[in-house]
Write an enzyme that holds these catalytic residues in place. Sequence first.
Site, PDB file in Angstrom:
ATOM      1  N   GLU A  99       4.234 -10.786  -6.441  1.00 16.97           N
ATOM      2  CA  GLU A  99       3.117 -10.948  -7.384  1.00 16.97           C
ATOM      3  C   GLU A  99       3.406 -10.383  -8.771  1.00 16.97           C
ATOM      4  OE1 GLU A  99       3.301  -8.942  -4.821  1.00 16.97           O
ATOM      5  OE2 GLU A  99       2.235  -7.062  -5.092  1.00 16.97           O
ATOM      6  N   GLY A 111       0.853  -1.191   0.000  1.00 18.61           N
ATOM      7  CA  GLY A 111       0.000   0.000   0.000  1.00 18.61           C
ATOM      8  C   GLY A 111       0.877   1.225   0.000  1.00 18.61           C
ATOM      9  N   LYS A 165     -11.221 -11.760 -15.514  1.00 21.23           N
ATOM     10  CA  LYS A 165     -11.406 -11.775 -16.966  1.00 21.23           C
ATOM     11  C   LYS A 165     -10.750 -12.996 -17.626  1.00 21.23           C
ATOM     12  CE  LYS A 165     -12.756  -8.759 -20.200  1.00 21.23           C
ATOM     13  NZ  LYS A 165     -13.982  -7.980 -20.029  1.00 21.23           N
ATOM     14  N   ASP A 210     -17.746 -10.715 -21.424  1.00 12.99           N
ATOM     15  CA  ASP A 210     -18.457 -11.066 -20.194  1.00 12.99           C
ATOM     16  C   ASP A 210     -19.923 -11.413 -20.455  1.00 12.99           C
ATOM     17  OD1 ASP A 210     -16.052 -10.376 -19.154  1.00 12.99           O
ATOM     18  OD2 ASP A 210     -16.687  -8.425 -18.404  1.00 12.99           O
ATOM     19  N   HIS A 245       7.791  -7.304  -4.027  1.00 15.15           N
ATOM     20  CA  HIS A 245       6.483  -7.736  -4.551  1.00 15.15           C
ATOM     21  C   HIS A 245       6.587  -9.060  -5.307  1.00 15.15           C
ATOM     22  CE1 HIS A 245       4.168  -4.166  -3.523  1.00 15.15           C
ATOM     23  NE2 HIS A 245       5.308  -3.537  -3.658  1.00 15.15           N
ATOM     24  N   CYS A 256       5.322  -5.924   1.512  1.00 14.10           N
ATOM     25  CA  CYS A 256       5.669  -4.495   1.560  1.00 14.10           C
ATOM     26  C   CYS A 256       4.963  -3.787   2.736  1.00 14.10           C
ATOM     27  CB  CYS A 256       5.376  -3.849   0.205  1.00 14.10           C
ATOM     28  SG  CYS A 256       6.261  -2.316   0.007  1.00 14.10           S
ATOM     29  N   TYR A 257       3.946  -2.960   2.489  1.00 13.87           N
ATOM     30  CA  TYR A 257       3.277  -2.306   3.621  1.00 13.87           C
ATOM     31  C   TYR A 257       2.748  -3.350   4.610  1.00 13.87           C
ATOM     32  CZ  TYR A 257       0.031   0.385   6.434  1.00 13.87           C
ATOM     33  OH  TYR A 257      -0.619   0.949   7.490  1.00 13.87           O
TER      34      TYR A 257
END
Length: 519
Positions: A173, A53, A375, A230, A171, A84-85
Amino acid sequence: MDKICIIDMGSQYSHLIARRVRELGVYSEIIPHNISISDLMVLSPKGIILSGGPSSVYEENSPKLEEGFYEHVKTEGIPVLGICYGLHLIIHQLGGIIESNEKKEYGKTELEILDFDSLFYSLDKKEIVWMSHGDQITQMPDGFKSLAKTNTCPIAAFGNEKLGIYGVQFHPEVVNTAKGTIMLNNFIHKIVGAKKEWKLEDWIETNIEFIKEEVGAINRVILGLSGGVDSSVCAVLLHKAIGDRLHCIFVNNGVLRKNEEIEVQKQFKEKINLKNFHYVDAKSLFLERLKGVDDPEEKRKIIGHTFIEVFEKKTIELETKYPSIKYLAQGTIYPDRVETAATSKNAAKIKSHHNLTLPEDMRLKIIEPLKDLYKDEVRKIGEQLGLEPELIDRHPFPGPGLAVRCVGAIDKEKIEILREADSILLEEIRKAGIYNDLWQVFCVFLPVKTVGVMGDFRTYEYICSIRAVESKDVMTASFAKLEWDLLEKIGTRIINEVKGFNRVVYDISNKPPATIEYE
Ligand code: XMP
């Protein structure tokens, strides 16, 4: 099913973390940071990830977890990973010290791993990770051990096996952390012990059964079908579950791409065999209302409201004919529904573009079969349900359509000029075999006339801007470095074949600071 909860501390990557976890076979959900312990426990997480964050733990209003959180998860045996945060917060709330470091680390950094037993199992001594931080840990609470360091950050990861709490300063991710997936996999499977139960094949079966049960044997369902991924996947899924009791309404708003209405009808009426496909031609109504309106937000609002009005009118007509219409299906997907702190802030700052929510007084029950999916998961489901690859892999197309790609006040003639040019562009991009490498590619109508010459005649026509971007997450995008020869071919064809444009320019802006669309 085992589940990982991602507590959102305002990171732009919260959805990315959730997607990575699902790619590793475990269901994940994003939870706001102010959730109470008791509400969190109702969700029965098997493991918890605290996202990064933009805040610093010492800021007064920075996100914090309810007192007792760490004790509680320890008692329940729920492992926690702070990113991180999230890592700073754990240390701060458990009595350690975080300090602002003069040497801030941004970008790719070499990580030296000190412990290979948990998070870094099976990795090499040195790995490349993506750092983005100013604050760092200077003192850890008792029982915590440093698991890795970098040149400027002596505690780049920690673990406390007894408490089941881990943290990484970088990070895992993002793709720039080369082995990030292995690190997350170690947390999810080795530390948390979550089972790989999130499988899309099972999802289809389960959800078809769920729809059948929910809708029952008699009731009918209405769905607004735009032809986008979608709503198309939603239609096929519902059709499999309830057959001809599904009624799809397709509204032609006059700002669709070339042949869109023909292709969507072909796909659904002929290939999917959807009997109740209701085509509503509202072209003139939309164009009439948009006459002389040049403010982008105003244009979006008019299109949104008119769509609701047209859709509602058609629904009422169908309800009169089929009183058993009791449900309204929507192709809402997970990121539409769960706004993270970062996306909601951005949405407020940039522009209002979300898919439409219909008025509650329609008295139909809402059913949103794709509401928990990302998605890429929707695309995979569409593929498994047999939708054409051309339909599934389509680039995003805004609800207000060509109206927001035709700068300023629009009219039928301008939209037709743009539509022709856009179809040439798409044809050439597909022919060059690069459509799927691009996030989006489209033409924009610039309402500026410039001088040109064609044969012996001087021309005075509008400008066509070509926009082609690459992106992974839509938050950032870079203009695509298309081949000159291809651009030349496209430009020449547009100028020669489309009356109304005598100049084509290529947009070389990145996002940020530009946006992908022009309005
Ligand atoms: P911007 O222009 O903000 O766009 O960079 C980000 C992405 O959102 C798409 N977009 C929309 N999608 N309804 C949608 O469903 C809309 O009104 C809308 N407006 C923009 C845009 O095409 C890009 O992919």
